[in-house]
Scaffold this motif. Structure first.
Motif, PDB file in Angstrom:
ATOM      1  N   ALA A   1      43.777  38.215  34.403  1.00 52.98           N
ATOM      2  CA  ALA A   1      44.964  38.329  35.257  1.00 52.98           C
ATOM      3  C   ALA A   1      44.816  37.463  36.504  1.00 52.98           C
ATOM      4  N   GLU A   2      43.618  37.411  37.067  1.00 54.12           N
ATOM      5  CA  GLU A   2      43.382  36.583  38.247  1.00 54.12           C
ATOM      6  C   GLU A   2      43.521  35.098  37.905  1.00 54.12           C
ATOM      7  N   ARG A   3      43.004  34.675  36.748  1.00 52.70           N
ATOM      8  CA  ARG A   3      43.163  33.276  36.322  1.00 52.70           C
ATOM      9  C   ARG A   3      44.631  32.935  36.126  1.00 52.70           C
ATOM     10  N   GLU A   4      45.392  33.846  35.510  1.00 53.27           N
ATOM     11  CA  GLU A   4      46.824  33.608  35.311  1.00 53.27           C
ATOM     12  C   GLU A   4      47.543  33.507  36.653  1.00 53.27           C
ATOM     13  N   ARG A   5      47.178  34.365  37.589  1.00 55.81           N
ATOM     14  CA  ARG A   5      47.810  34.350  38.906  1.00 55.81           C
ATOM     15  C   ARG A   5      47.501  33.033  39.623  1.00 55.81           C
ATOM     16  N   LEU A   6      46.227  32.608  39.594  1.00 53.44           N
ATOM     17  CA  LEU A   6      45.860  31.349  40.240  1.00 53.44           C
ATOM     18  C   LEU A   6      46.574  30.163  39.596  1.00 53.44           C
TER      19      LEU A   6
ATOM     20  N   ASP B   1      48.253  19.666  42.540  1.00 51.05           N
ATOM     21  CA  ASP B   1      46.880  20.048  42.898  1.00 51.05           C
ATOM     22  C   ASP B   1      45.918  19.584  41.807  1.00 51.05           C
ATOM     23  N   PRO B   2      44.838  18.893  42.174  1.00 52.21           N
ATOM     24  CA  PRO B   2      43.903  18.399  41.158  1.00 52.21           C
ATOM     25  C   PRO B   2      43.185  19.516  40.394  1.00 52.21           C
ATOM     26  N   ARG B   3      43.172  20.714  40.929  1.00 55.62           N
ATOM     27  CA  ARG B   3      42.510  21.845  40.255  1.00 55.62           C
ATOM     28  C   ARG B   3      43.413  22.529  39.234  1.00 55.62           C
ATOM     29  N   LYS B   4      44.671  22.153  39.185  1.00 58.64           N
ATOM     30  CA  LYS B   4      45.646  22.824  38.319  1.00 58.64           C
ATOM     31  C   LYS B   4      45.198  22.835  36.855  1.00 58.64           C
ATOM     32  N   GLN B   5      44.759  21.702  36.341  1.00 60.78           N
ATOM     33  CA  GLN B   5      44.354  21.625  34.934  1.00 60.78           C
ATOM     34  C   GLN B   5      43.173  22.559  34.653  1.00 60.78           C
ATOM     35  N   GLU B   6      42.197  22.578  35.550  1.00 64.50           N
ATOM     36  CA  GLU B   6      41.029  23.435  35.351  1.00 64.50           C
ATOM     37  C   GLU B   6      41.397  24.909  35.461  1.00 64.50           C
ATOM     38  N   LEU B   7      42.232  25.248  36.424  1.00 64.12           N
ATOM     39  CA  LEU B   7      42.613  26.655  36.614  1.00 64.12           C
ATOM     40  C   LEU B   7      43.454  27.180  35.457  1.00 64.12           C
TER      41      LEU B   7
ATOM     42  N   VAL C   1      44.771  29.561  29.732  1.00 62.73           N
ATOM     43  CA  VAL C   1      45.787  30.526  30.116  1.00 62.73           C
ATOM     44  C   VAL C   1      46.968  30.364  29.168  1.00 62.73           C
ATOM     45  N   SER C   2      47.383  31.442  28.534  1.00 61.61           N
ATOM     46  CA  SER C   2      48.467  31.355  27.559  1.00 61.61           C
ATOM     47  C   SER C   2      49.816  31.182  28.260  1.00 61.61           C
ATOM     48  N   GLY C   3      50.706  30.477  27.598  1.00 59.99           N
ATOM     49  CA  GLY C   3      52.054  30.289  28.114  1.00 59.99           C
ATOM     50  C   GLY C   3      52.190  29.184  29.135  1.00 59.99           C
ATOM     51  N   VAL C   4      51.148  28.380  29.311  1.00 58.73           N
ATOM     52  CA  VAL C   4      51.193  27.295  30.288  1.00 58.73           C
ATOM     53  C   VAL C   4      51.034  25.983  29.540  1.00 58.73           C
TER      54      VAL C   4
END
Length: 71
Positions: A43-48, A56-62, A66-69
């Motif tokens: 849930a925290e990963r999905e929220r982030l 944001d360069p971290r978007k791909q890693e975060l 995560v499903s639905g992205v």
């Protein structure tokens, strides 16, 4: 002196390479706590992923895994 330095460096690098040991839960309560912790982490990963801006360069890693992205 040289051997001591080599031994120290060898021990330091192998300590980083060892996987951490996590004992398997042995009771139903421990299993439930483990599953709840996993769900909280997801849930925290999905929220982030949701709140991170597209540029944001971290978007791909975060958002990895995560499903639905979309990637």
């Amino acid at each position: 002196m040289n051997r001591l330095l080599i031994l120290t460096l060898a021990l330091a690098t192998t300590a980083c390479a060892l996987p951490t040991y996590e004992a398997e839960p042995t009771s139903p309560v421990q299993w439930e706590r483990r599953q709840e912790a996993i769900l909280r982490q997801q849930a925290e990963r999905e929220r982030l992923c949701r709140i991170t801006k597209e540029d944001d360069p971290r978007k791909q890693e975060l958002c990895r895994g995560v499903s639905g992205v979309r990637p």
